[in-house]
Scaffold this active site. Structure first.
Site: not given
Ligand code: AMP
Length: 225
Positions: A20, A95, A134, A167, A178
């Site tokens: 993404k 999400r 990553r 990360r 996740r």
């Molecule tokens: P990402 O970088 O999109 O993989 O997001 C990293 C982490 O941030 C996720 O595993 C969640 O803990 C949190 N997070 C990001 N976006 C959301 C969302 N829309 N709703 C809930 N948690 C989020």
């Protein structure tokens, strides 16, 4: 209620590791979209130790979702504050179905129409391989992979010279949580957008260079299928 023609809103979603962020960043460069990546917003808040960051960091490190109550106002504020350029692209939001419903309402209030949801369909083996390799630049957010997208100099960002990091939530235990959170809460967002008639499914298993042109075609073609 906002006046004038509606601004475009595009959602890009799929399981963690679907690509993404990599795809969305290219789209931002090529189309001039305004980029709203909730993961980036949260990571920045964690790094700065703001109240939001403190609230979010434990959930994030474990690989759990941050609550809707925290997430929804963040996105609404960004939609309201942004000028949208040639449109907004949302990465990592919604999400949950509740977030998707709230996004519809917030978009409407701010003169935006979510007219395309790009779903990067990706298999589990590919996800685990991508996430474990990553590396990201904490300064500019550019995403690398030790095998698939290696930096020119190991450990150094091509764009800004920052030192690449892994990360916290790309460790195996957090990856498994996740994936479980995705299956439990995010997968049903697919049906939300399918029912709305704006969903486009893209093969997330192939390398980014292969899938990106089909995403571009979809965007240039207007609406989803
Ligand atoms: P990402 O970088 O999109 O993989 O997001 C990293 C982490 O941030 C996720 O595993 C969640 O803990 C949190 N997070 C990001 N976006 C959301 C969302 N829309 N709703 C809930 N948690 C989020």
């Amino acid at each position: 209620m906002a006046q004038g023609p509606k601004k475009r809103g595009i959602v890009i979603f799929g399981p963690p590791g679907a690509g993404k962020g990599t795809q969305a960043r290219r789209l931002v460069e090529d189309f001039g979209f305004e980029y709203i990546a909730t993961g980036d917003i949260l990571r920045e808040a964690v790094a700065k130790r703001t109240p939001l960051g403190i609230k979010a960091s434990e959930h994030m490190n474990r690989g759990e979702l941050v609550t809707d109550e925290v997430m929804i106002p963040i996105v609404e504020e960004r939609l309201k504050a942004g000028d949208g350029g040639s449109g907004f692209i949302l990465d990592g939001f919604p999400r949950t179905v509740r977030q998707a419903t709230m996004l519809e309402e917030a978009a409407r209030r701010n003169g935006i129409e979510i007219d395309l949801a790009i779903y990067l369909k990706t298999s589990k083996d590919v996800i685990v391989q991508r996430l474990s390799g990553r590396r990201i630049c904490p300064k500019c957010g550019t995403i690398f992979h030790i095998v698939n997208i290696p930096p020119k100099v190991a450990g150094v960002c091509n764009k800004c010279g920052g030192s690449l990091i892994q990360r916290e939530d790309d460790r195996e235990e957090a990856i498994l949580t996740r994936l479980a959170e995705y299956a439990r809460q995010t997968a049903e967002v697919i049906d939300f957008y399918r029912n709305k008639g704006v969903l486009v499914e893209v093969n997330g298993d192939v390398p980014v260079e292969v899938s990106y042109p089909s995403i571009v075609k979809t965007i240039e073609g207007g609406r989803g299928l």
